[in-house]
Design an enzyme around this catalytic site. Structure first.
Site, PDB file in Angstrom:
ATOM      1  N   ARG A 135       0.810  -1.138   0.206  1.00 23.19           N
ATOM      2  CA  ARG A 135      -0.110  -0.061   0.100  1.00 23.19           C
ATOM      3  C   ARG A 135       0.963   1.290   0.027  1.00 23.19           C
ATOM      4  NH1 ARG A 135      -3.854  -2.758  -1.660  1.00 23.19           N
ATOM      5  NH2 ARG A 135      -5.340  -3.231  -0.564  1.00 23.19           N
TER       6      ARG A 135
ATOM      7  N   HIS B 270      -1.832   1.200  -9.644  1.00 21.35           N
ATOM      8  CA  HIS B 270      -2.634   0.296  -8.656  1.00 21.35           C
ATOM      9  C   HIS B 270      -3.280  -1.010  -9.650  1.00 21.35           C
ATOM     10  CE1 HIS B 270      -4.412  -0.510  -4.586  1.00 21.35           C
ATOM     11  NE2 HIS B 270      -4.227  -1.569  -4.998  1.00 21.35           N
TER      12      HIS B 270
HETATM   13  C1  GLV Z   1      -5.381  -4.907  -4.259  1.00 27.24           C
HETATM   14  O1  GLV Z   1      -4.635  -3.951  -3.993  1.00 27.24           O
HETATM   15  C2  GLV Z   1      -5.809  -5.840  -3.212  1.00 27.24           C
HETATM   16  O2  GLV Z   1      -5.674  -5.560  -1.903  1.00 27.24           O
HETATM   17  O3  GLV Z   1      -6.566  -6.725  -3.617  1.00 27.24           O
END
Ligand code: GLV
Length: 318
Positions: A233, A281
Site C-alpha cells: 500500500r 494500482h
Molecule cells: C489490491 O490492492 C488488493 O488488495 O486486492
C-alpha cells in the site's frame, strides 16, 4: 439471501467503478438468480442485509446493517475496511485469495524484476543512440530479491522468482519455515534480511506495525544500488525518504503500483521522476469472475460453521 454491494467512498468514486459494479452484479446473479442484490446507496431496508461485499465503502455505512452476518472484502488487502472506525469488531470478514490474482501479481513482479536485472532501460538508451556494442550479459546470479510479506501472494512470488533462477529470501512477522526459502522473521532479523537484499519487494499487509516501513532506515540497510518494488500500500512508503534515497543513489530505481493518494495527483513528483516507474494500482486487479464465487462459497461455509481459509484475523488486521 440479501447482499449489499458497497463500492466507493462517495458517489464520485463509485462512478469510477461502474464497470466493476456491473461485473460483480452479473457474476452474483449468475450464481444466485434469485438473489436480492442491493447496490449502495439504494439499500432499501437495512435490517434485511445478510452479507455485504465491499471495496472502499462509504465509512460508517456498514454499522447501519443490524443483521449483517459477514463482510466480504473485494480485495486481498483489508485495510480499506478495517480502518473504518465504526466497523463492528464482531462481524467476520472474508477477503479475496484468488489464484488468478496471484498469477497477475507474480507476472507483474517478474516483469519489473527482469526489467531491472536485465537492464531493459540500458538497451533502450543504446538503441536510441544506434549503438551496437556487445558486452557480457547482465546476470541474475549475484542479485538477491528480498520479499517482505510471505502470505498467499508473497509465497507465490518467491516460488516463481526461484523457478527462473533468482536468489530469493523473505521476511515476515513470524517464522514460516518454507522448504527451499531462506526466511527472516520479526524486528530482530529485519536488518539482517535487508543487508542481503538487492531488490526489495513489499507485499506486506498495511497495519499500524507496517505503516511507513519503507523509510530511510530500511533503505540504508539494503545492498548498494538497490531497487524497490512496492505492491503493498502507498502508506508503507515514506515518499520523501524514497526521493532522498534515489537522489543519493542508495536506491537506483523504484517500481510503484500503490500510492498514499490514489489517483496519484497530476503534480506529484513521482510521475516524471526518471528513476521511478508508476503503474496505477494494477498489479492485481480483482476479477469478479473468480473472486465472487470464492467469496460466496466461503460465506456459505461460514454460515455452516465450516472452516474457511480466507477469513481475516481481526487481531492481526489481515
Ligand atoms: C489490491 O490492492 C488488493 O488488495 O486486492
Amino acid at each position: 439471501m440479501v447482499i449489499a454491494l458497497l463500492i466507493g467512498r462517495d458517489e464520485k468514486e463509485k462512478k469510477s467503478y461502474d464497470w466493476f459494479i456491473e461485473d460483480i452484479s452479473r457474476q452474483l446473479l449468475n450464481l444466485e438468480p434469485s438473489l436480492d442484490l442491493r447496490i449502495w446507496p439504494d439499500i432499501g431496508k437495512t435490517a434485511d442485509i445478510d452479507f455485504a461485499l465491499v471495496w472502499r465503502h462509504p465509512l460508517g455505512a456498514l454499522k447501519k446493517f443490524p443483521h449483517l452476518k459477514c463482510i466480504g472484502s473485494l480485495s486481498a488487502g483489508v485495510d480499506h475496511l478495517i480502518t473504518d472506525p465504526e466497523l463492528s469488531k464482531e462481524t467476520p470478514i472474508l477477503r479475496v485469495m484468488d489464484p488468478h490474482m496471484a498469477n497477475d501479481i507474480v507476472q507483474y513482479v517478474l516483469t519489473y524484476v527482469l526489467h531491472d536485472v536485465k537492464r531493459v532501460s540500458h538497451w533502450e538508451q543504446r538503441q536510441k543512440k544506434k549503438i551496437w556494442a556487445k558486452q557480457p550479459p547482465f546476470n541474475f546470479g549475484d542479485k538477491t530479491i528480498g520479499i517482505m510479506g510471505l502470505g498467499f501472494l508473497g509465497k507465490k512470488i518467491a516460488e516463481a522468482l526461484q523457478f527462473i533462477g533468482l536468489n530469493v529470501i523473505g521476511w515476515s512477522s513470524s517464522r514460516k519455515n518454507f522448504p527451499h526459502l531462506k526466511d527472516f522473521a520479526g524486528k530482530e532479523e529485519f536488518f539482517d534480511f535487508l543487508s542481503q537484499t538487492d531488490i526489495l519487494v513489499c507485499m506486506l499487509p498495511l497495519t499500524p506495525a507496517t505503516k511507513n516501513i519503507l523509510n530511510h532506515d530500511t533503505f540504508s540497510q539494503l545492498k548498494p544500488n538497490a531497487c524497490l518494488i512496492n505492491l503493498g500500500r502507498g502508506e508503507h512508503l515514506l515518499e520523501k525518504d524514497l526521493l532522498a534515497a534515489l537522489d543519493s543513489k542508495k536506491l537506483h530505481h523504484a517500481y510503484l503500483d500503490v500510492f498514499s493518494e490514489e489517483p496519484l495527483p497530476s503534480d506529484h513528483p513521482f510521475w516524471e521522476h526518471p528513476d521511478i516507474h508508476v503503474t496505477p494500482h494494477v498489479a492485481s486487479v480483482t476479477q469478479p469472475k473468480t473472486a465472487v464465487p470464492q467469496l460466496l462459497k466461503a460465506y456459505k461455509k461460514l454460515l455452516n460453521g465450516e472452516a474457511v481459509v480466507n477469513l481475516v484475523d481481526l487481531k492481526k488486521g489481515y
